[in-house]
Design a protein around this motif. Structure first.
Motif, PDB file in Angstrom:
ATOM      1  N   THR A  26      29.517 -12.367  54.734  1.00  0.00           N
ATOM      2  CA  THR A  26      28.411 -12.960  54.037  1.00  0.00           C
ATOM      3  C   THR A  26      27.040 -11.890  53.622  1.00  0.00           C
ATOM      4  O   THR A  26      26.553 -12.101  52.425  1.00  0.00           O
ATOM      5  CB  THR A  26      27.554 -13.914  54.863  1.00  0.00           C
ATOM      6  N   ALA A  29      28.628  -9.794  50.433  1.00  0.00           N
ATOM      7  CA  ALA A  29      28.517 -10.511  49.086  1.00  0.00           C
ATOM      8  C   ALA A  29      27.014 -10.788  48.852  1.00  0.00           C
ATOM      9  O   ALA A  29      26.837 -10.808  47.635  1.00  0.00           O
ATOM     10  CB  ALA A  29      29.193 -11.988  49.466  1.00  0.00           C
ATOM     11  N   LEU A  30      26.239 -10.849  49.699  1.00  0.00           N
ATOM     12  CA  LEU A  30      24.782 -11.140  49.520  1.00  0.00           C
ATOM     13  C   LEU A  30      24.356  -9.694  48.590  1.00  0.00           C
ATOM     14  O   LEU A  30      23.456  -9.993  48.027  1.00  0.00           O
ATOM     15  CB  LEU A  30      23.922 -11.367  50.777  1.00  0.00           C
ATOM     16  N   SER A  32      25.885  -7.771  47.100  1.00  0.00           N
ATOM     17  CA  SER A  32      26.354  -7.822  45.633  1.00  0.00           C
ATOM     18  C   SER A  32      25.613  -8.584  44.831  1.00  0.00           C
ATOM     19  O   SER A  32      25.395  -8.431  43.867  1.00  0.00           O
ATOM     20  CB  SER A  32      28.089  -8.030  45.661  1.00  0.00           C
ATOM     21  N   GLU A  33      25.317  -9.924  45.288  1.00  0.00           N
ATOM     22  CA  GLU A  33      24.663 -10.758  44.637  1.00  0.00           C
ATOM     23  C   GLU A  33      23.119 -10.472  44.248  1.00  0.00           C
ATOM     24  O   GLU A  33      22.755 -10.748  43.134  1.00  0.00           O
ATOM     25  CB  GLU A  33      24.475 -12.347  45.394  1.00  0.00           C
ATOM     26  N   ILE A  34      22.373  -9.788  45.132  1.00  0.00           N
ATOM     27  CA  ILE A  34      21.163  -9.224  44.742  1.00  0.00           C
ATOM     28  C   ILE A  34      21.483  -7.980  43.726  1.00  0.00           C
ATOM     29  O   ILE A  34      20.601  -7.904  42.947  1.00  0.00           O
ATOM     30  CB  ILE A  34      20.554  -8.613  46.229  1.00  0.00           C
ATOM     31  N   SER A  35      22.251  -7.348  43.627  1.00  0.00           N
ATOM     32  CA  SER A  35      22.534  -6.541  42.889  1.00  0.00           C
ATOM     33  C   SER A  35      22.759  -7.076  41.429  1.00  0.00           C
ATOM     34  O   SER A  35      22.347  -6.893  40.526  1.00  0.00           O
ATOM     35  CB  SER A  35      23.992  -5.458  42.904  1.00  0.00           C
ATOM     36  N   ASP A  36      23.538  -8.274  41.408  1.00  0.00           N
ATOM     37  CA  ASP A  36      23.862  -9.017  39.921  1.00  0.00           C
ATOM     38  C   ASP A  36      22.531  -9.660  39.598  1.00  0.00           C
ATOM     39  O   ASP A  36      22.393  -9.501  38.347  1.00  0.00           O
ATOM     40  CB  ASP A  36      24.582 -10.115  40.405  1.00  0.00           C
ATOM     41  N   VAL A  37      21.472  -9.832  40.511  1.00  0.00           N
ATOM     42  CA  VAL A  37      20.214 -10.573  39.904  1.00  0.00           C
ATOM     43  C   VAL A  37      19.337  -9.277  39.582  1.00  0.00           C
ATOM     44  O   VAL A  37      18.759  -9.337  38.200  1.00  0.00           O
ATOM     45  CB  VAL A  37      19.513 -11.152  41.180  1.00  0.00           C
ATOM     46  N   GLU A  40      20.898  -8.581  35.865  1.00  0.00           N
ATOM     47  CA  GLU A  40      20.681  -9.508  35.013  1.00  0.00           C
ATOM     48  C   GLU A  40      19.010  -9.529  34.548  1.00  0.00           C
ATOM     49  O   GLU A  40      18.962  -9.413  33.410  1.00  0.00           O
ATOM     50  CB  GLU A  40      20.911 -10.900  35.633  1.00  0.00           C
ATOM     51  N   LYS A 142      12.571 -14.270  40.001  1.00  0.00           N
ATOM     52  CA  LYS A 142      13.662 -14.127  41.132  1.00  0.00           C
ATOM     53  C   LYS A 142      12.871 -13.443  42.527  1.00  0.00           C
ATOM     54  O   LYS A 142      12.281 -12.284  42.352  1.00  0.00           O
ATOM     55  CB  LYS A 142      14.949 -13.522  40.874  1.00  0.00           C
ATOM     56  N   LEU A 160      16.693 -15.150  47.474  1.00  0.00           N
ATOM     57  CA  LEU A 160      17.975 -14.591  48.288  1.00  0.00           C
ATOM     58  C   LEU A 160      17.231 -13.740  49.252  1.00  0.00           C
ATOM     59  O   LEU A 160      16.278 -13.103  49.314  1.00  0.00           O
ATOM     60  CB  LEU A 160      18.691 -13.468  47.286  1.00  0.00           C
TER      61      LEU A 160
END
Length: 194
Positions: A26, A29-30, A32-37, A40, A142, A160
């Motif tokens: 978790t 993955a988090l 990685s998701e922060i990096s995506d944000v 973007e 965000k 997040l």
């Protein structure tokens, strides 16, 4: 505990906590998701702001410099700023309003929809950081929180939340920097692939 034992104790505790993070899919993955944000945000012309107090302010400034300067290699700068770096502004607002307002007031002026606020607080309860997140949310930004185990007040208001599963402030801050550096590395590689 003697000095050598202290060194060994701290190294082992740091290793143990980092192993827990590595084993937690978790968390992986988090990050990685922060990096995506953040990617973007930059692709949409946004800016990344950081805030924190004390050691977390130093970490905020450090991470902003990794994005605005460079991380691993030469490339164009990315807009990233720690909200506390203008000492005249900070001291004026703290004096005229309240220390609790220093970041929220600045976010009111500069934060826009495509921007990201990354807020660092080991307790998750620093009033000025919480108010900055609340204002960033009102601005349509965000919001990303880096906290300790409980997440504190930040836990329910960030888009997040990376809550390091510990209560020891130095170990939490070490993990904030490790995860923050990881985000910087991923962002640099994705925005400016070599």
């Amino acid at each position: 505990m003697d000095q050598l034992a202290t060194v060994r104790h701290n190294l082992q505790n740091s290793i143990n906590l980092k192993q827990r993070l590595l084993d937690d899919e978790t968390v992986v993955a988090l990050v990685s998701e922060i990096s995506d944000v953040v990617v973007e945000c930059y692709r949409n012309g946004g800016k990344v702001f950081f805030c924190g107090n004390g050691g977390s302010a130093a970490d905020a400034q450090h991470l902003a410099a990794e994005l605005s300067g460079r991380y691993y290699y030469d490339r164009p700068p990315l807009f990233a700023e720690a909200l506390h770096v203008n000492t005249s502004y900070i001291t004026a607002v703290a004096n005229d309003y309240s220390y609790d307002e220093i970041y929220a007031r600045w976010i009111t002026a500069i934060g826009q929809k495509n921007d990201v606020l990354i807020a660092l607080s080991t307790s998750g309860n620093s009033t000025n950081v919480v108010r900055a997140i609340e204002q960033a949310n009102r601005n349509g930004m965000k919001t990303v929180g880096f906290t300790g185990k409980t997440g504190g007040k930040m836990g329910s208001i960030c888009d997040l939340l990376l809550a390091i599963p510990d209560t020891d402030t130095p170990r939490i801050q070490e993990c904030h920097m490790l995860m923050g550096h990881t985000v910087c590395e991923i962002v640099e590689a994705r925005i400016f692939p070599r």
